[in-house]
Scaffold this active site. Structure first.
Site, mmCIF file in Angstrom:
data_model
loop_
_atom_site.group_PDB
_atom_site.id
_atom_site.type_symbol
_atom_site.label_atom_id
_atom_site.label_comp_id
_atom_site.label_asym_id
_atom_site.label_seq_id
_atom_site.Cartn_x
_atom_site.Cartn_y
_atom_site.Cartn_z
ATOM 1 N N HIS A 1 0.808 -1.229 0.000
ATOM 2 C CA HIS A 1 0.000 0.000 0.000
ATOM 3 C C HIS A 1 0.839 1.276 0.000
ATOM 4 C CE1 HIS A 1 -4.317 1.409 1.253
ATOM 5 N NE2 HIS A 1 -3.866 2.023 0.183
ATOM 6 N N ASP B 1 -2.656 3.366 8.416
ATOM 7 C CA ASP B 1 -1.643 3.835 7.461
ATOM 8 C C ASP B 1 -1.259 5.293 7.698
ATOM 9 O OD1 ASP B 1 -1.674 1.312 6.445
ATOM 10 O OD2 ASP B 1 -2.452 1.830 4.481
ATOM 11 N N GLU C 1 -2.710 -4.787 -1.991
ATOM 12 C CA GLU C 1 -2.455 -5.808 -0.974
ATOM 13 C C GLU C 1 -3.042 -7.182 -1.293
ATOM 14 O OE1 GLU C 1 -0.391 -5.616 1.512
ATOM 15 O OE2 GLU C 1 0.007 -3.471 1.712
ATOM 16 N N HIS D 1 -6.193 -0.971 8.434
ATOM 17 C CA HIS D 1 -5.138 -0.275 9.162
ATOM 18 C C HIS D 1 -5.226 1.223 8.911
ATOM 19 C CE1 HIS D 1 -3.897 -4.419 8.178
ATOM 20 N NE2 HIS D 1 -3.510 -4.420 9.444
ATOM 21 N N ASP E 1 -7.732 -1.075 0.124
ATOM 22 C CA ASP E 1 -6.907 -2.189 0.583
ATOM 23 C C ASP E 1 -7.816 -3.400 0.780
ATOM 24 O OD1 ASP E 1 -5.369 -4.005 2.179
ATOM 25 O OD2 ASP E 1 -4.103 -2.339 2.838
ATOM 26 N N ASP F 1 -9.432 0.652 4.554
ATOM 27 C CA ASP F 1 -8.303 -0.140 5.033
ATOM 28 C C ASP F 1 -8.562 -0.588 6.474
ATOM 29 O OD1 ASP F 1 -5.691 -1.085 5.659
ATOM 30 O OD2 ASP F 1 -4.774 0.440 4.409
ATOM 31 N N HIS G 1 4.585 0.813 4.250
ATOM 32 C CA HIS G 1 3.181 0.653 3.858
ATOM 33 C C HIS G 1 2.217 1.038 4.983
ATOM 34 C CE1 HIS G 1 3.416 -3.911 5.047
ATOM 35 N NE2 HIS G 1 3.052 -3.185 6.085
ATOM 36 N N ASP H 1 -7.507 -5.820 2.602
ATOM 37 C CA ASP H 1 -7.658 -6.265 3.985
ATOM 38 C C ASP H 1 -8.753 -5.508 4.730
ATOM 39 O OD1 ASP H 1 -6.561 -3.892 5.155
ATOM 40 O OD2 ASP H 1 -4.540 -4.724 5.165
#
Length: 227
Positions: A19, A46, A191, A44, A146, A42, A59, A148
């Site tokens: 990412h 980031d 990802e 996360h 993303d 996402d 990332h 995920d």
């Protein structure tokens, strides 16, 4: 390449693994668009920096670097400037946030809709809030998706899978709503890790989302380019 694509009136679809590529796509899009918004979908945040990151993985830093926080080498990728306004960020599906990221979010001018908030409001209300937030606020929106962000039960083929995420239909609704809004000028899909995938489940989801999103795409940048 993203800058050239948008400047020529095209729609760039940026495919990648890591990412951190968002650093480049946002840098390119923000060179073309006067006042760029970013939707970051996402598990996360980031928004780590080289100081807050427990791993040092770049990332985990691209969003923060894009609005000017972090190591100068990342902040100044492509051009020595801040790429986007912090208040022009709308983050969806966060549920695996580092301590430093939580602190940054608390003081952030951006919008952060964690999975807890998504579940509380419902995906349609989240999308309604997002579209209303950007309406008359930005010239166009770059979307960074993303895989995920989707629940690891459905999408195992990603480097850092996290449970209790979006359903595939949730992801589809977010992306197609942005496509239909006419605001989306570019899209990252990132990802996907085929080595970790199971029976191509995640690959199939990625292809499904890309095909559906592009089939709904409506946008016009004639009056939004800096060039």
């Amino acid at each position: 390449k993203v800058y050239e694509s948008i400047s020529n009136g095209n729609f760039p679809l940026i495919l990648g693994g890591d990412h951190s590529l968002g650093l480049g796509s946002i840098a390119g899009a923000s060179k073309s668009i006067k006042n760029l918004g970013v939707v970051w979908i996402d598990a996360h945040g980031d928004i780590n920096t080289d100081i807050t990151s427990p791993t040092g993985n770049i990332h985990g830093m691209p969003l923060a670097a894009s609005f000017g926080i972090g190591h100068e080498a990342l902040v100044n990728v492509y051009e020595n400037r801040v790429k986007i306004k912090e208040e022009n960020v709308f983050h969806i599906a966060g549920r695996d946030l580092d301590e430093g990221e939580v602190e940054l979010i608390k003081g952030s001018k951006g919008q952060f809709y964690t999975m807890d908030k998504v579940k509380k409001l419902g995906i349609k209300n989240v999308v309604k809030d997002m579209l209303n937030y950007f309406k008359n606020k930005v010239d166009a929106v770059h979307v960074s998706f993303d895989l995920d962000s989707i629940d690891s039960l459905f999408a195992p083929g990603t480097g850092t899978p996290v449970k209790d995420g979006l359903s595939v239909e949730d992801a589809k609704y977010i992306l197609e709503s942005l496509a239909l809004s006419g605001m989306m000028c570019s899209l990252d899909i990132v990802e996907l890790n085929p080595v970790l995938d199971k029976d191509n489940k995640t690959l199939d989801i990625a292809m499904y989302l890309i095909k559906n999103t592009l089939s709904k795409l409506k946008y016009g940048l004639e009056n939004k380019l800096t060039a």
